[in-house]
Design an enzyme around this catalytic site. Structure first.
Site, PDB file in Angstrom:
ATOM      1  N   LYS A  63      -6.500   5.608  10.692  1.00 38.54           N
ATOM      2  CA  LYS A  63      -5.475   4.616  10.443  1.00 38.54           C
ATOM      3  C   LYS A  63      -5.843   3.870   9.155  1.00 38.54           C
ATOM      4  O   LYS A  63      -7.022   3.620   8.909  1.00 38.54           O
ATOM      5  CB  LYS A  63      -5.481   3.630  11.624  1.00 38.54           C
ATOM      6  CG  LYS A  63      -4.201   2.886  11.752  1.00 38.54           C
ATOM      7  CD  LYS A  63      -4.219   2.013  12.976  1.00 38.54           C
ATOM      8  CE  LYS A  63      -3.220   0.906  12.689  1.00 38.54           C
ATOM      9  NZ  LYS A  63      -2.874   0.100  13.798  1.00 38.54           N
TER      10      LYS A  63
ATOM     11  N   HIS B 121      -2.966  -3.102  17.676  1.00 43.66           N
ATOM     12  CA  HIS B 121      -3.799  -4.013  16.896  1.00 43.66           C
ATOM     13  C   HIS B 121      -5.143  -4.343  17.534  1.00 43.66           C
ATOM     14  O   HIS B 121      -5.964  -5.034  16.924  1.00 43.66           O
ATOM     15  CB  HIS B 121      -3.015  -5.292  16.578  1.00 43.66           C
ATOM     16  CG  HIS B 121      -1.815  -5.029  15.727  1.00 43.66           C
ATOM     17  ND1 HIS B 121      -0.547  -4.942  16.231  1.00 43.66           N
ATOM     18  CD2 HIS B 121      -1.713  -4.778  14.407  1.00 43.66           C
ATOM     19  CE1 HIS B 121       0.300  -4.664  15.258  1.00 43.66           C
ATOM     20  NE2 HIS B 121      -0.380  -4.553  14.134  1.00 43.66           N
TER      21      HIS B 121
ATOM     22  N   CYS C 162       2.140  -7.834  15.904  1.00 44.08           N
ATOM     23  CA  CYS C 162       3.407  -7.094  16.081  1.00 44.08           C
ATOM     24  C   CYS C 162       4.596  -8.039  15.907  1.00 44.08           C
ATOM     25  O   CYS C 162       5.714  -7.582  15.720  1.00 44.08           O
ATOM     26  CB  CYS C 162       3.549  -6.520  17.479  1.00 44.08           C
ATOM     27  SG  CYS C 162       2.404  -5.264  17.959  1.00 44.08           S
TER      28      CYS C 162
ATOM     29  N   CYS D  45      -3.426  -5.414  22.687  1.00 35.78           N
ATOM     30  CA  CYS D  45      -2.301  -4.689  22.099  1.00 35.78           C
ATOM     31  C   CYS D  45      -2.826  -3.327  21.639  1.00 35.78           C
ATOM     32  O   CYS D  45      -3.826  -3.267  20.918  1.00 35.78           O
ATOM     33  CB  CYS D  45      -1.746  -5.475  20.910  1.00 35.78           C
ATOM     34  SG  CYS D  45      -0.832  -4.445  19.748  1.00 35.78           S
TER      35      CYS D  45
ATOM     36  N   LYS E 148      -7.651  -2.435   6.144  1.00 37.78           N
ATOM     37  CA  LYS E 148      -8.522  -3.113   5.190  1.00 37.78           C
ATOM     38  C   LYS E 148      -9.973  -3.085   5.673  1.00 37.78           C
ATOM     39  O   LYS E 148     -10.882  -2.926   4.871  1.00 37.78           O
ATOM     40  CB  LYS E 148      -8.059  -4.564   5.019  1.00 37.78           C
ATOM     41  CG  LYS E 148      -6.990  -4.698   3.956  1.00 37.78           C
ATOM     42  CD  LYS E 148      -7.030  -6.061   3.295  1.00 37.78           C
ATOM     43  CE  LYS E 148      -6.016  -6.975   3.957  1.00 37.78           C
ATOM     44  NZ  LYS E 148      -5.893  -8.289   3.336  1.00 37.78           N
TER      45      LYS E 148
ATOM     46  N   CYS F 197       2.047 -10.665  20.883  1.00 36.07           N
ATOM     47  CA  CYS F 197       1.097 -10.160  19.875  1.00 36.07           C
ATOM     48  C   CYS F 197       1.580 -10.641  18.512  1.00 36.07           C
ATOM     49  O   CYS F 197       2.669 -10.263  18.061  1.00 36.07           O
ATOM     50  CB  CYS F 197       1.001  -8.634  19.899  1.00 36.07           C
ATOM     51  SG  CYS F 197       0.023  -8.028  18.497  1.00 36.07           S
TER      52      CYS F 197
ATOM     53  N   HIS G 273       0.855  -1.187   0.000  1.00 39.77           N
ATOM     54  CA  HIS G 273       0.000   0.000   0.000  1.00 39.77           C
ATOM     55  C   HIS G 273       0.893   1.240   0.000  1.00 39.77           C
ATOM     56  O   HIS G 273       2.127   1.134  -0.054  1.00 39.77           O
ATOM     57  CB  HIS G 273      -0.984  -0.019   1.171  1.00 39.77           C
ATOM     58  CG  HIS G 273      -0.353  -0.185   2.523  1.00 39.77           C
ATOM     59  ND1 HIS G 273       0.576   0.693   3.023  1.00 39.77           N
ATOM     60  CD2 HIS G 273      -0.508  -1.134   3.478  1.00 39.77           C
ATOM     61  CE1 HIS G 273       0.957   0.311   4.224  1.00 39.77           C
ATOM     62  NE2 HIS G 273       0.326  -0.817   4.522  1.00 39.77           N
TER      63      HIS G 273
ATOM     64  N   HIS H 198       4.013   1.383   2.404  1.00 38.35           N
ATOM     65  CA  HIS H 198       5.229   0.708   1.929  1.00 38.35           C
ATOM     66  C   HIS H 198       5.866   1.507   0.788  1.00 38.35           C
ATOM     67  O   HIS H 198       7.085   1.615   0.689  1.00 38.35           O
ATOM     68  CB  HIS H 198       4.913  -0.696   1.398  1.00 38.35           C
ATOM     69  CG  HIS H 198       4.129  -1.554   2.343  1.00 38.35           C
ATOM     70  ND1 HIS H 198       2.888  -2.061   2.035  1.00 38.35           N
ATOM     71  CD2 HIS H 198       4.415  -1.981   3.595  1.00 38.35           C
ATOM     72  CE1 HIS H 198       2.439  -2.778   3.056  1.00 38.35           C
ATOM     73  NE2 HIS H 198       3.338  -2.744   4.011  1.00 38.35           N
TER      74      HIS H 198
HETATM   75  N1  MSP Z   1       8.608  -7.061   8.127  1.00 41.52           N
HETATM   76  C1  MSP Z   1       8.768  -5.989   9.031  1.00 41.52           C
HETATM   77  C2  MSP Z   1      10.057  -5.247   8.761  1.00 41.52           C
HETATM   78  C3  MSP Z   1      11.291  -6.087   8.840  1.00 41.52           C
HETATM   79  S1  MSP Z   1      12.699  -5.168   8.389  1.00 41.52           S
HETATM   80  C4  MSP Z   1      14.000  -6.098   8.872  1.00 41.52           C
HETATM   81  C5  MSP Z   1       7.611  -5.016   8.883  1.00 41.52           C
HETATM   82  N2  MSP Z   1       6.939  -5.067   7.732  1.00 41.52           N
HETATM   83  S2  MSP Z   1       5.665  -4.176   7.371  1.00 41.52           S
HETATM   84  O1  MSP Z   1       5.159  -4.716   6.133  1.00 41.52           O
HETATM   85  O2  MSP Z   1       4.769  -4.078   8.450  1.00 41.52           O
HETATM   86  O3  MSP Z   1       6.241  -2.786   6.989  1.00 41.52           O
HETATM   87  C6  MSP Z   1       6.486  -1.786   7.929  1.00 41.52           C
HETATM   88  C7  MSP Z   1       7.032  -0.581   7.186  1.00 41.52           C
HETATM   89  O4  MSP Z   1       6.125  -0.197   6.131  1.00 41.52           O
HETATM   90  C8  MSP Z   1       7.164   0.658   8.017  1.00 41.52           C
HETATM   91  O5  MSP Z   1       8.336   0.716   8.763  1.00 41.52           O
HETATM   92  C9  MSP Z   1       7.144   1.709   6.932  1.00 41.52           C
HETATM   93  O6  MSP Z   1       8.376   1.665   6.268  1.00 41.52           O
HETATM   94  C10 MSP Z   1       6.054   1.207   6.022  1.00 41.52           C
HETATM   95  N3  MSP Z   1       4.700   1.631   6.426  1.00 41.52           N
HETATM   96  C11 MSP Z   1       3.642   0.800   6.604  1.00 41.52           C
HETATM   97  N4  MSP Z   1       2.535   1.540   6.913  1.00 41.52           N
HETATM   98  C12 MSP Z   1       2.850   2.844   6.955  1.00 41.52           C
HETATM   99  C13 MSP Z   1       2.128   4.028   7.208  1.00 41.52           C
HETATM  100  N5  MSP Z   1       0.832   4.039   7.463  1.00 41.52           N
HETATM  101  N6  MSP Z   1       2.813   5.194   7.169  1.00 41.52           N
HETATM  102  C14 MSP Z   1       4.147   5.236   6.871  1.00 41.52           C
HETATM  103  N7  MSP Z   1       4.837   4.129   6.643  1.00 41.52           N
HETATM  104  C15 MSP Z   1       4.256   2.913   6.688  1.00 41.52           C
HETATM  105  O7  MSP Z   1       7.381  -4.241   9.791  1.00 41.52           O
END
Ligand code: MSP
Length: 513
Positions: free
Chosen positions: A298, A146, A128, A143, A301, A125, A17, A20
């Site tokens: 936030k 979540h 997390c 949590c 989905k 969790c 999304h 990312h």
């Molecule tokens: N898999 C772990 C990371 C492991 S790294 C060794 C993880 N993945 S995640 O899919 O949840 O991605 C988290 C990252 O996605 C955040 O740190 C950020 O880079 C990005 N973001 C996800 N949602 C976001 C927002 N709503 N706003 C900004 N960045 C976001 O955690």
């Protein structure tokens, strides 16, 4: 010079999304910028595919975790391709080489006495993928992120002696003169980490006895590696750490590791401690950007407000999506986005400002100079120097990851050029046969050429197109590289090219409602 930049590897429990995309686009801009400046760049991203969260999501979809991961990992790859992300490698934690390298690393930590076995009971969790303490929970015992009740885990696990590295971590994070200094940005986040470290640090469990979907521990294959330990190691396994490859030796330690603040603790405490334990260098800089909400809520989905990169591209196109993502608020802060705000910014910055400048410049050159850059125009006039200095002065914003400030400077350079057109009014000069017209047109084209060079990492396609419309025949990257290799000697190659045949292209950014 070398430059190694990473994004987190993203969980494959859902397709990518805009959250990312945000981190990945930022990393891409840094990678492209450093390439232009002549550095050898390695840019790593990928997907995080093990652990309870993925196993649950796969079971829910009635698929094996591997088949489930394959589909979503492909979704990330294709999204990054569509967004013109220029990563040098895409790592999946299910890659056999990664799995072997994780085992190799843990074996090292085990044999050096950094890992021991112990019994543990705690609240976990799954969303997390971490243990929470009673104090972390909300009033309903859930949590806070979540809103789910954690599960009670009680098992014999292997532990990493994280606590042994507390002093050393405090030292490398706080002391800027330490040769291993680990810079954490923004400063407020760094201070939070230091504050938390000062209150103490406990060892962490790094294995799971009851979870099959993970990498087997090399010294006790009945247990699997904790997903975060597996995931963090991607930053070195993706370079060829196990075989001590040339790429690993060249690029490690990372120059910048990007992520959002949600996972800063893992990156600024657990990750460097693992590296210290393995006697490896720690990253130079970690930057935790903010989290954003959609219309104040936030992104989720269940709320149905998730913005996918595909829908951004469909509405705004690839380059505008990249530009808009980084333009709306400062990189380190939290922010809110909405389709309305994105559309407004698109119309004002791209359709009205940049798009309009390009189209009026080309129209005037066609009308008043027979479709060629005037052959009598020369050098850097005051207006070109002015915007050149502005953009050169803004380079520091990219280096400091202050993307929105850089974008403000770009807009100011465009504004100034548009204003210069209003003031000089070339259409009047043409009527009056004013001899300065050729130089004025040359200056405007030069301004546009300078702007494209500086905006290239943000909007590679658009800048390449404007470049061609200005009649440039060499690839834009080649000129940019040459300029950055020796800025003062090569400043003149940023001037418009005398006699070059310009084209009137289609509208670059259609206004949107
Ligand atoms: N898999 C772990 C990371 C492991 S790294 C060794 C993880 N993945 S995640 O899919 O949840 O991605 C988290 C990252 O996605 C955040 O740190 C950020 O880079 C990005 N973001 C996800 N949602 C976001 C927002 N709503 N706003 C900004 N960045 C976001 O955690």
């Amino acid at each position: 010079m070398k430059f190694y930049v990473t994004t987190p590897i993203y969980y494959v429990n859902d397709f990518p999304h805009i959250g990312h995309s945000y981190t990945t686009i930022a990393a891409d801009v840094l990678a492209r910028w450093n390439r232009l400046k002549g550095s050898e760049v390695f840019f790593l991203t990928g997907t995080d595919e093990h652990g309870a969260k993925i196993a649950e999501a796969a079971a829910h979809a009635e698929q094996t975790p591997k088949a489930f991961s394959d589909t979503i990992s492909e979704g990330f790859k294709s999204a990054w391709k569509k967004l013109d992300i220029s990563n040098d490698h895409f790592l999946r934690t299910t890659d056999p080489e990664h799995e072997k390298a994780v085992q190799f690393f843990l074996e090292k930590l085990f044999s050096s006495g950094n890992i021991y076995k112990s019994k543990y009971e705690g609240l976990y969790c799954v969303q997390c993928e971490k243990y929470l303490t009673a104090a972390d929970l909300d009033e309903k015992g859930c949590c806070p992120d979540h809103k789910l009740k954690p599960i009670v885990h009680s098992e014999e696990n292997y532990f990493f002696k994280l606590s042994a590295y507390r002093e050393k971590l405090l030292e490398i994070i706080s002391d800027q003169n330490n040769p291993r200094h680990l810079a954490i940005y923004p400063i407020e986040r760094k201070n939070e980490i230091i504050g938390k470290l000062k209150t103490g640090l406990e060892d962490i469990s790094i294995s799971r006895a009851k979870l099959e979907w993970g990498i087997p521990l090399p010294f006790d294959p009945k247990q699997t590696v904790y997903v975060w330990v597996d995931a963090l190691l991607n930053y070195i396994t993706g370079l060829g750490y196990r075989e001590n490859s040339e790429t690993f030796r060249k690029f490690w330690p990372a120059d910048v590791q990007l992520m959002a603040k949600d996972i800063l603790w893992f990156h600024s405490v657990i990750w460097p401690a693992m590296l210290l334990a393995a006697k490896l260098p720690t990253p130079k800089k970690i930057f935790a950007h903010g989290f954003f909400t959609i219309n104040g809520q936030k992104m989720s989905k269940t709320l149905g407000n998730v913005i996918r990169p595909d829908s951004l591209i469909e509405r705004f196109g690839v380059d505008a999506s990249r530009y808009l993502a980084l333009s709306l608020f400062p990189f380190g802060s939290d922010g809110d986005i909405s389709w309305n705000a994105l559309t407004e910014k698109y119309n004002s910055d791209l359709a009205n400002n940049l798009g309009n400048l390009v189209s009026r410049t080309l129209t005037m050159i066609e009308k008043f100079s027979a479709g060629r850059i005037p052959s009598t125009g020369t050098g850097f006039s005051e207006i070109s120097d002015n915007i050149f200095n502005e953009l050169t002065g803004a380079e520091k914003y990219i280096e400091n990851l202050e993307f929105s400030l850089f974008i403000n400077s770009v807009q100011s350079a465009i504004d100034k050029t548009n204003r210069y057109i209003e003031i000089t009014a070339p259409w009047k000069m043409a009527k009056e046969n004013n001899a300065n017209l050729a130089q004025v047109l040359f200056n405007i084209a030069t301004n546009l050429k300078i702007i494209t060079i500086f905006v290239l990492p943000f909007m590679p396609r658009t800048c390449g197109k404007i470049w061609e419309l200005l009649g440039e025949t060499k690839p834009i990257e080649q000129t940019a590289l040459k300029y950055f290799a020796d800025k003062s000697a090569n400043k003149n190659i940023l001037c418009a090219t005398n006699g070059a045949e310009t084209k009137k292209g289609e509208i670059l950014f259609l206004r949107l409602k």
